[in-house]
Motif scaffolding. Structure first.
Motif, PDB file in Angstrom:
ATOM      1  N   ILE A   8       0.860  -1.185  -0.026  1.00 33.82           N
ATOM      2  CA  ILE A   8      -0.002   0.075   0.186  1.00 33.82           C
ATOM      3  C   ILE A   8       0.767   1.107   0.038  1.00 33.82           C
ATOM      4  N   ILE A  68       1.085   4.195  -2.979  1.00 36.41           N
ATOM      5  CA  ILE A  68       0.858   5.443  -2.739  1.00 36.41           C
ATOM      6  C   ILE A  68       1.988   6.352  -3.297  1.00 36.41           C
ATOM      7  N   THR A  73       2.059   6.574  -6.919  1.00 35.33           N
ATOM      8  CA  THR A  73       0.933   7.392  -7.409  1.00 35.33           C
ATOM      9  C   THR A  73       1.122   8.799  -7.435  1.00 35.33           C
ATOM     10  N   LEU A  74       1.920   9.202  -6.057  1.00 39.10           N
ATOM     11  CA  LEU A  74       2.429  10.626  -5.984  1.00 39.10           C
ATOM     12  C   LEU A  74       3.449  10.989  -6.777  1.00 39.10           C
TER      13      LEU A  74
END
Length: 113
Positions: A98, A102, A105-106
């Motif tokens: 996870i 994240i 994605t950032l």
């Protein structure tokens, strides 16, 4: 010795309680008609030991309800070796993917802006 599922369930229960009387163990595993035999096998294979009550039950004698049982190192290592859902599993298989998703994605959002 190969441990059966029933024996492993009894071992896990003793492991979770640390010490337990034979009476409480027998009450918890009412569905096992051969609980005395399971306990005798684990005693003879040194997975569990008797703290108080009697020294060693003779094969023909019944185990008194007042016997206090606990886990030996061999039994504890057997239970711990088969525990797969622990903190390391949660961290490596759930939290870490996870966090990586994240971060990825950032980074993607930052570079596409």
């Amino acid at each position: 010795m190969e441990i059966t599922k029933d024996e492993f369930r009894v071992l896990r229960y003793i492991y979770s309680k640390r010490t337990i009387s034979f009476e409480k163990l027998r009450e918890h595993f009412q569905k096992y008609s051969n609980i005395s035999e399971i306990i005798r096998n684990m005693l003879s294979d040194h997975y569990i030991t008797i703290i108080s009550g009697i020294d060693k039950p003779i094969l023909g004698d019944s185990i008194p309800n007042s016997c206090i049982l606990t886990m030996t190192r061999k039994g504890a290592s057997m239970v711990e070796g088969n525990q797969w859902f622990n903190g390391q599993f949660i961290l490596l298989q759930i939290v870490l993917p996870i966090v990586i998703a994240i971060i990825t994605t950032l980074i993607t959002i930052f570079l596409s802006a």
